[in-house]
Scaffold this motif. Structure first.
Motif, PDB file in Angstrom:
ATOM      1  N   HIS A  25       0.819  -1.216   0.000  1.00  0.00           N
ATOM      2  CA  HIS A  25       0.000   0.000   0.000  1.00  0.00           C
ATOM      3  C   HIS A  25       0.853   1.267   0.000  1.00  0.00           C
ATOM      4  N   ILE A  26       2.159   1.102   0.181  1.00  0.00           N
ATOM      5  CA  ILE A  26       3.089   2.229   0.085  1.00  0.00           C
ATOM      6  C   ILE A  26       4.183   1.844  -0.904  1.00  0.00           C
ATOM      7  N   VAL A  27       4.397   2.713  -1.877  1.00  0.00           N
ATOM      8  CA  VAL A  27       5.458   2.478  -2.854  1.00  0.00           C
ATOM      9  C   VAL A  27       6.361   3.706  -2.878  1.00  0.00           C
ATOM     10  N   SER A  44      10.887   9.819  11.214  1.00  0.00           N
ATOM     11  CA  SER A  44       9.498  10.055  11.612  1.00  0.00           C
ATOM     12  C   SER A  44       8.630   8.798  11.651  1.00  0.00           C
ATOM     13  N   CYS A  45       9.014   7.760  10.989  1.00  0.00           N
ATOM     14  CA  CYS A  45       8.189   6.540  10.969  1.00  0.00           C
ATOM     15  C   CYS A  45       8.243   5.875  12.353  1.00  0.00           C
ATOM     16  N   PRO A  46       7.103   5.756  13.029  1.00  0.00           N
ATOM     17  CA  PRO A  46       7.115   5.150  14.372  1.00  0.00           C
ATOM     18  C   PRO A  46       7.445   3.663  14.352  1.00  0.00           C
ATOM     19  N   ALA A  47       7.304   3.026  13.197  1.00  0.00           N
ATOM     20  CA  ALA A  47       7.614   1.598  13.090  1.00  0.00           C
ATOM     21  C   ALA A  47       9.040   1.358  12.587  1.00  0.00           C
ATOM     22  N   HIS A  48       9.752   2.430  12.309  1.00  0.00           N
ATOM     23  CA  HIS A  48      11.149   2.346  11.837  1.00  0.00           C
ATOM     24  C   HIS A  48      11.276   1.489  10.579  1.00  0.00           C
ATOM     25  N   LEU A  49      10.383   1.742   9.619  1.00  0.00           N
ATOM     26  CA  LEU A  49      10.378   0.940   8.391  1.00  0.00           C
ATOM     27  C   LEU A  49      11.276   1.517   7.305  1.00  0.00           C
ATOM     28  N   TYR A  50      11.731   2.742   7.493  1.00  0.00           N
ATOM     29  CA  TYR A  50      12.646   3.367   6.535  1.00  0.00           C
ATOM     30  C   TYR A  50      14.053   3.304   7.118  1.00  0.00           C
ATOM     31  N   THR A  51      14.975   2.755   6.366  1.00  0.00           N
ATOM     32  CA  THR A  51      16.369   2.678   6.810  1.00  0.00           C
ATOM     33  C   THR A  51      17.286   3.126   5.675  1.00  0.00           C
ATOM     34  N   HIS A  60      16.008   2.254   2.109  1.00  0.00           N
ATOM     35  CA  HIS A  60      15.289   0.988   2.028  1.00  0.00           C
ATOM     36  C   HIS A  60      13.983   1.120   2.785  1.00  0.00           C
ATOM     37  N   PHE A  61      12.962   0.506   2.235  1.00  0.00           N
ATOM     38  CA  PHE A  61      11.647   0.548   2.870  1.00  0.00           C
ATOM     39  C   PHE A  61      10.977  -0.801   2.753  1.00  0.00           C
ATOM     40  N   ASP A  62      10.313  -1.202   3.832  1.00  0.00           N
ATOM     41  CA  ASP A  62       9.552  -2.445   3.829  1.00  0.00           C
ATOM     42  C   ASP A  62       8.184  -2.142   4.438  1.00  0.00           C
ATOM     43  N   CYS A  66       3.675  -1.870   8.822  1.00  0.00           N
ATOM     44  CA  CYS A  66       3.211  -0.484   8.737  1.00  0.00           C
ATOM     45  C   CYS A  66       1.998  -0.279   9.639  1.00  0.00           C
ATOM     46  N   LEU A  67       2.000   0.827  10.368  1.00  0.00           N
ATOM     47  CA  LEU A  67       0.920   1.158  11.296  1.00  0.00           C
ATOM     48  C   LEU A  67      -0.167   2.010  10.648  1.00  0.00           C
ATOM     49  N   GLU A  68       0.018   2.340   9.373  1.00  0.00           N
ATOM     50  CA  GLU A  68      -0.956   3.128   8.598  1.00  0.00           C
ATOM     51  C   GLU A  68      -1.240   4.490   9.215  1.00  0.00           C
ATOM     52  N   CYS A  69      -0.232   5.077   9.812  1.00  0.00           N
ATOM     53  CA  CYS A  69      -0.426   6.389  10.449  1.00  0.00           C
ATOM     54  C   CYS A  69      -0.390   7.527   9.435  1.00  0.00           C
ATOM     55  N   GLY A  70       0.275   7.322   8.300  1.00  0.00           N
ATOM     56  CA  GLY A  70       0.340   8.357   7.267  1.00  0.00           C
ATOM     57  C   GLY A  70       1.442   9.379   7.469  1.00  0.00           C
ATOM     58  N   THR A  71       2.236   9.212   8.493  1.00  0.00           N
ATOM     59  CA  THR A  71       3.293  10.196   8.791  1.00  0.00           C
ATOM     60  C   THR A  71       4.278  10.328   7.642  1.00  0.00           C
ATOM     61  N   CYS A  72       4.689   9.220   7.069  1.00  0.00           N
ATOM     62  CA  CYS A  72       5.687   9.278   5.995  1.00  0.00           C
ATOM     63  C   CYS A  72       5.153  10.031   4.787  1.00  0.00           C
ATOM     64  N   ARG A  73       3.904   9.841   4.465  1.00  0.00           N
ATOM     65  CA  ARG A  73       3.306  10.562   3.340  1.00  0.00           C
ATOM     66  C   ARG A  73       3.329  12.059   3.599  1.00  0.00           C
ATOM     67  N   GLN A  86       4.072   6.990  -2.772  1.00  0.00           N
ATOM     68  CA  GLN A  86       2.690   6.736  -3.195  1.00  0.00           C
ATOM     69  C   GLN A  86       2.031   5.951  -2.072  1.00  0.00           C
ATOM     70  N   TRP A  87       1.034   6.536  -1.481  1.00  0.00           N
ATOM     71  CA  TRP A  87       0.458   5.990  -0.250  1.00  0.00           C
ATOM     72  C   TRP A  87      -1.036   5.775  -0.404  1.00  0.00           C
ATOM     73  N   SER A  88      -1.508   4.604  -0.003  1.00  0.00           N
ATOM     74  CA  SER A  88      -2.945   4.349   0.040  1.00  0.00           C
ATOM     75  C   SER A  88      -3.204   3.367   1.170  1.00  0.00           C
TER      76      SER A  88
HETATM   77 FE1  SF4 Z   1       5.751   4.262   8.962  1.00  0.00          FE
HETATM   78 FE2  SF4 Z   1       3.337   5.385   9.398  1.00  0.00          FE
HETATM   79 FE3  SF4 Z   1       4.475   5.502   6.950  1.00  0.00          FE
HETATM   80 FE4  SF4 Z   1       3.535   3.185   7.893  1.00  0.00          FE
HETATM   81  S1  SF4 Z   1       2.315   5.016   7.387  1.00  0.00           S
HETATM   82  S2  SF4 Z   1       5.512   3.484   6.859  1.00  0.00           S
HETATM   83  S3  SF4 Z   1       4.036   3.359  10.078  1.00  0.00           S
HETATM   84  S4  SF4 Z   1       5.239   6.468   8.862  1.00  0.00           S
END
Ligand code: SF4
Length: 101
Positions: A25-27, A44-51, A60-62, A66-73, A86-88
């Motif tokens: 859902h995120i590209v 900013s990603c609370p799940a630390h998915l961006y390294t 790198h992103f996985d 994802c917590l679907e918080c939308g912060t990265c977008r 690209q976020w959905s």
């Molecule tokens: Fe991280 Fe939130 Fe973006 Fe998911 S939506 S990748 S948890 S910042």
């Protein structure tokens, strides 16, 4: 029985993820991302998915976890380079299921 949680990590460990591995859902546009110098997604990603690769600096992103918080977008559009992420929301029945808040 009452369970005591002591940290945000304890609470997040209770969540369940139904990840659609074939349709993320995120590209992230890695080619355009390479030109971004601020990279607010890293902190900013609370799940630390961006390294960031320490050798070549590539991002790198996985989407798994994802917590679907939308912060990265948001931070990418405001502080980074618009349109890189690209976020959905995940498709129905996929994504995170919160258990304790
Ligand atoms: Fe991280 Fe939130 Fe973006 Fe998911 S939506 S990748 S948890 S910042």
């Amino acid at each position: 029985m009452t369970t005591k949680y002591t940290s945000i990590e304890d609470l997040l460990a209770c969540d369940r993820f139904h990840t659609d591995e074939k349709h993320p859902h995120i590209v992230v546009d890695s080619r355009r991302c390479a030109a971004c110098t601020s990279r607010p997604c890293l902190t900013s990603c609370p799940a630390h998915l961006y390294t960031q690769d320490l050798q070549d600096g590539s991002l790198h992103f996985d989407h798994l976890g994802c917590l679907e918080c939308g912060t990265c977008r948001f931070v990418c559009a405001v502080m980074g380079k618009q349109g890189i992420i690209q976020w959905s929301y995940p498709k129905r029945t996929s994504g995170v299921q919160y258990r304790y808040g």
